[in-house]
Design an enzyme around this catalytic site. Structure first.
Site, PDB file in Angstrom:
ATOM      1  N   GLY A  13       0.800  -1.207   0.000  1.00 21.30           N
ATOM      2  CA  GLY A  13       0.000   0.000   0.000  1.00 21.30           C
ATOM      3  C   GLY A  13       0.837   1.263   0.000  1.00 21.30           C
ATOM      4  CG  LEU A  36       1.890 -11.091   3.577  1.00 27.62           C
ATOM      5  CD1 LEU A  36       3.211 -11.456   4.245  1.00 27.62           C
ATOM      6  CD2 LEU A  36       1.077 -12.353   3.298  1.00 27.62           C
ATOM      7  CB  CYS A 111       8.502  -8.831   9.988  1.00 23.43           C
ATOM      8  SG  CYS A 111       6.973  -8.885   9.038  1.00 23.43           S
ATOM      9  CB  CYS A 209       3.448  -2.336  11.351  1.00 25.23           C
ATOM     10  SG  CYS A 209       3.756  -4.053  11.842  1.00 25.23           S
TER      11      CYS A 209
END
Length: 375
Positions: A13, A36, A111, A209
């Site tokens: 995004g 995801l 991650c 995040c």
């Protein structure tokens, strides 16, 4: 087995991954968009000091909307993959455990190394794509002489993301495209605008995040409260480098190596956190000069562009994302462990962070900082 021509674009995004999708589509590639969903941004809202609303976050609902809109605009299939349970198990919980143990983890590396690329490639194969493309600023190529895939720093060093990618396997590198590796960020924004993408000037996300506002301690309290767990009592003493007790603290989770603010001590010269001792709960503080270290030990290694070295090698090492790689000598001291000796002492080498080894622009390998000795 030869790879098929379908590419799954990892769409976050943001402007970078959106530009990748637009660029590859313009080249006539057969694309599928994948996002995801990693974390429910509203999950801890209003709990234990957390804000009631969270906006502008990486991997937020707004980002999912933007990714879907770009996929629709350029005309490619789009899938949203729910990876929240795996993200919590493999990133959030280890982050919490590391921080409670007095170390400073780096969740973005966890991650990438343990979730994103693995899950993206797995999902891509399930829907008929053998390769993925991402908006990371990095480069990779296959070296025939070494018979290895090589990961390298990008042309735009100010956007270099190889520090977060040192855990990629040879198979993952062989199936990943980094189309922005040769580009500068302003050119990427210009390209996005040329393709008519409304988010061409969308700001880059700067924070972790799942931690709005960057307050680790508030997140820990809110997450543990949600889980029905008490914040463990790790209160203890603030001590000098010589062992003199200078004060007391409420818990080691409130500190990280190199920290200056929030110590609650008065001193004629600035004091910084030098070490955190989880067994005794002591937090050692000292002057800026005492933060300098010449050596580090790293374990949980991954060798990327070279095989494990059998003798000492010369490298440059990054000890944090914004750190300029510093010259050092690296030697393997035991299975899955290396010791690095820097040419010049480095500031605030922090257990729990990554140490990434470079030879020129190539990522030789990397590991996790285990311990350090002060100069």
């Amino acid at each position: 087995m030869p790879l098929n021509n379908t590419i799954a674009v990892a769409m976050s995004g943001g402007v970078d991954s959106s530009a990748v999708a637009a660029l590859l589509h313009a080249e006539g590639r057969d694309l599928i968009g994948l996002t995801l969903q990693l974390w429910n941004q509203r999950r801890l809202a209003g709990r234990e000091g957390m804000p009631e609303t969270v906006q502008g976050r990486c991997c937020s609902i707004d980002d999912v909307y933007d990714a879907r809109r770009v996929a629709e605009q350029i005309g490619i299939p789009y899938y949203l993959v729910n990876a929240q349970e795996r993200f919590e198990n493999e990133v959030v919980r280890p982050f919490v455990d590391e921080y409670l143990a007095g170390r400073t983890p780096i969740p973005c590396t966890l991650c990438n190394n343990h979730l994103k690329f693995d899950q993206l490639l797995l999902t891509a194969r399930q829907i008929g794509a053998d390769r993925i493309a991402t908006g990371h600023y990095a480069r990779n190529h296959y070296d025939e002489a070494r018979e290895r895939w090589v990961l390298s720093r990008p042309a735009d060093k100010s956007k270099d993301q190889t520090y977060f990618l040192f855990g990629l396997t040879q198979d993952q590198l062989s199936r990943t495209l980094f189309p922005l590796g040769e580009m500068q960020k302003p050119a990427v924004r210009s390209m996005a605008a040329d393709h008519g993408l409304e988010l061409a000037q969308k700001p880059d996300s700067q924070e972790i995040c799942f931690i709005p506002g960057g307050s680790y301690s508030q997140f820990l309290k809110a997450y543990l409260d949600e889980q029905g767990r008490e914040l463990p009592d790790s209160s203890g003493e603030l001590v000098s480098a010589s062992g003199e007790v200078l004060g007391h603290h409420e818990g080691i989770h409130g500190f990280t190596v190199g920290q200056r603010k929030g110590l609650g001590l008065s001193s004629p010269q600035p004091l910084y956190v030098l070490n955190i001792h989880p067994d005794s709960h002591a937090v050692q503080v000292g002057t800026d000069d005492q933060l300098l270290s010449r050596t580090l030990i790293a374990d949980r290694l991954n060798w990327v562009s070279i095989p494990e070295p059998k003798e000492e090698i010369r490298v440059t090492i990054k000890i944090r994302h914004r750190h300029e790689p510093a010259p050092a000598t690296l030697r393997v001291t035991a299975f899955d462990r290396v010791e690095a000796t820097f040419d010049e002492p480095q500031r605030a080498i922090t257990p729990g962070q990554s140490a990434v080894f470079y030879q020129g622009d190539e990522v030789a390998g990397g590991g996790w900082i285990k311990a350090e000795d002060r100069a």
